[in-house]
Design an enzyme around this catalytic site. Sequence first.
Site, PDB file in Angstrom:
ATOM      1  N   ARG B 244       0.854  -1.184   0.000  1.00 42.78           N
ATOM      2  CA  ARG B 244       0.000   0.000   0.000  1.00 42.78           C
ATOM      3  C   ARG B 244       0.894   1.240   0.000  1.00 42.78           C
ATOM      4  O   ARG B 244       1.880   1.292   0.745  1.00 42.78           O
ATOM      5  CB  ARG B 244      -0.872   0.000   1.259  1.00 42.78           C
ATOM      6  CG  ARG B 244      -1.967  -1.061   1.226  1.00 42.78           C
ATOM      7  CD  ARG B 244      -3.182  -0.531   0.491  1.00 42.78           C
ATOM      8  NE  ARG B 244      -4.040  -1.629   0.051  1.00 42.78           N
ATOM      9  CZ  ARG B 244      -5.219  -1.419  -0.506  1.00 42.78           C
ATOM     10  NH1 ARG B 244      -5.692  -0.194  -0.686  1.00 42.78           N
ATOM     11  NH2 ARG B 244      -5.934  -2.441  -0.914  1.00 42.78           N
ATOM     12  N   GLU B 273      -2.683   8.268  -5.661  1.00 40.67           N
ATOM     13  CA  GLU B 273      -2.852   7.642  -6.972  1.00 40.67           C
ATOM     14  C   GLU B 273      -4.059   8.253  -7.665  1.00 40.67           C
ATOM     15  O   GLU B 273      -5.062   8.503  -7.001  1.00 40.67           O
ATOM     16  CB  GLU B 273      -3.043   6.130  -6.814  1.00 40.67           C
ATOM     17  CG  GLU B 273      -1.795   5.444  -6.290  1.00 40.67           C
ATOM     18  CD  GLU B 273      -1.947   3.920  -6.181  1.00 40.67           C
ATOM     19  OE1 GLU B 273      -2.900   3.365  -6.751  1.00 40.67           O
ATOM     20  OE2 GLU B 273      -1.112   3.301  -5.530  1.00 40.67           O
ATOM     21  N   HIS B 292       0.110   0.921 -10.507  1.00 37.66           N
ATOM     22  CA  HIS B 292      -0.670  -0.031  -9.708  1.00 37.66           C
ATOM     23  C   HIS B 292      -1.093  -1.218 -10.585  1.00 37.66           C
ATOM     24  O   HIS B 292      -2.263  -1.598 -10.623  1.00 37.66           O
ATOM     25  CB  HIS B 292      -1.890   0.655  -9.086  1.00 37.66           C
ATOM     26  CG  HIS B 292      -2.312   0.024  -7.788  1.00 37.66           C
ATOM     27  ND1 HIS B 292      -2.627   0.731  -6.653  1.00 37.66           N
ATOM     28  CD2 HIS B 292      -2.448  -1.285  -7.434  1.00 37.66           C
ATOM     29  CE1 HIS B 292      -2.964  -0.094  -5.682  1.00 37.66           C
ATOM     30  NE2 HIS B 292      -2.860  -1.334  -6.139  1.00 37.66           N
TER      31      HIS B 292
END
Lengths: 332, 332
Positions: B244, B273, B292
């Site tokens: 994370r 993000e 990601h």
Amino acid sequence: MYKLNWSGKWLKIKGKYEVIFKMKIASVLPLKGELQEKLAKMTGAKVVTEASVAELAQAEIILGWDEKVSEVLSGENKIKWLQAWSAGVDNFPLAELAQKEIYLTTASGANAPGIAQQVLGYLLNFARKLHVSYDLQRAHQWEIPAGIMELTERKLLIVGTGSIGQSLAQLAQAFGMKVYGVNTYGHHVMNFNDCYAITELETVLPEADFVVNALPLTPHTKHTFSKHQFSAMSDKAYYISVGRGQTTDTSALETALKEGMIAGAALDVFEEEPLSKDSTLWDLPNILITAHTAGQTNFYAERIIDSFLLNFQYYQQGLAPAKNLVNYDLGY
Amino acid sequence: MYKLNWSGKWLKIKGKYEVIFKMKIASVLPLKGELQEKLAKMTGAKVVTEASVAELAQAEIILGWDEKVSEVLSGENKIKWLQAWSAGVDNFPLAELAQKEIYLTTASGANAPGIAQQVLGYLLNFARKLHVSYDLQRAHQWEIPAGIMELTERKLLIVGTGSIGQSLAQLAQAFGMKVYGVNTYGHHVMNFNDCYAITELETVLPEADFVVNALPLTPHTKHTFSKHQFSAMSDKAYYISVGRGQTTDTSALETALKEGMIAGAALDVFEEEPLSKDSTLWDLPNILITAHTAGQTNFYAERIIDSFLLNFQYYQQGLAPAKNLVNYDLGY
């Protein structure tokens, strides 16, 4: 007991003094101190590194190959065994060595784990689209490339089941890939789900998601991958070449990539090296080019010495070295 | 025997007719036909996909999470079990679910093999300098990048020994790496050579060649990697972040990269993000940035359904699901 032949010393054996000659091993290359010691200790021989022509001419075993060795070979010498420092020996005077009955062992396998790891690097770049992400990074673009997949359950066809193929098969199994091999006779090899004979190549090519060419260069392997083979591959499949450049027909590969007959390629070896600056290969779609880097490893000398020492145990007893011994009839 | 609660049908049991109610499982997402069938067949439940609010309110088990589920949760509903479609659940109303005694199971592990494979991709890019070769390729330059190595015998420290860490440890072992783990208590986990408690992190960091952050986000893990941790790392070591984003102090990492305190980094997750186009991260030296993407897998739904079905066997007997059950006290 094997007859030792150089640099004698007097030893008292069963109450009598006898001259015990010490074998001489000469290395063309420098060797790390610890490796030189290991070699001397485990063989009982005198080990010379960065040997001169005179030293090479006195040696029974030579490690490495250069013009000096070639020169010594054509004159008077004591050479019985050459330990090559390369996996391929297509540049050695094989006929001459065969005629002189000199053992030639290769460094095959010494860089195999490194090559296998690099191949996994290519596969993961293709599967995870890391090279595409790298382009996006350069453009400061946050984007998930299309078609990211796992290697899990993908079919890997390794053409050439020698030490590179075997190292690669073992790694690929850890990724849950289905691993198939192609070798001369289709004999089974550990870590492969199945193996096929080279005559069946075009039959098995269409099934593969990744095709790795890890062939040696022999009179039989030139342009093993040419127009027909690329046509037989799936247009979603990737071609990876890490054996010898001459086993791939470069112009056929170029056509295959341009026309989308295959999805992409990673090339580490080329018909002509270095690849010239104006080669059209550099900018082909979905191609990864490395400058014959796959064999680079920090374990090279260690692994050759280990392989040599294994063989030495047989040689010492008057037997032929068994591991990586070149079969002069096959040429590898 | 578990009481089924919905959509009954009459069945003759021991000579008498009884109403057998059929459980309802509602999926927020569409599911491939074969997965929907597998689910129905193996649970005996009625399975609805792309469920409406009304359908969700009637369901005992809900697969997936969106605003509709959140809405249903706050009104009258029959929900006993939520199967999340993500590994992290930091965005779920954990306190509310805990208070309502609803089981929450995560998708942890469903994308773990893909993430582990992508991490190996980063490691191999760094070890084999494939990203450097890619730059050279763009410049049509035939050159062997400096510092190419094998992963063999390199030390990998995985911080977080959950499903990602475990998948990664297994793969890394196949490459001959030495694999160390860090978890809450330092308890041993399969495929790790050794594990350490998180309190020992700074003691073990200096030894690692590669440090992988695979931590979940909990109240305890925010900025686990900050100035002190990067200072503790070797300047030859690489940092990889795939858990994370908030567990890394981005500005400390940026300083570490700029000042050469570490050799490089691969980042798939970020504090914010998407990473903005004008972020200074994109162009840092030796950084690989992916959007990601590590969790992308073609096996995601299959693996969640398999995990769910394993849990269902317990649930059916009135027991709590065991695999990937969120512990509301720990927050994951």
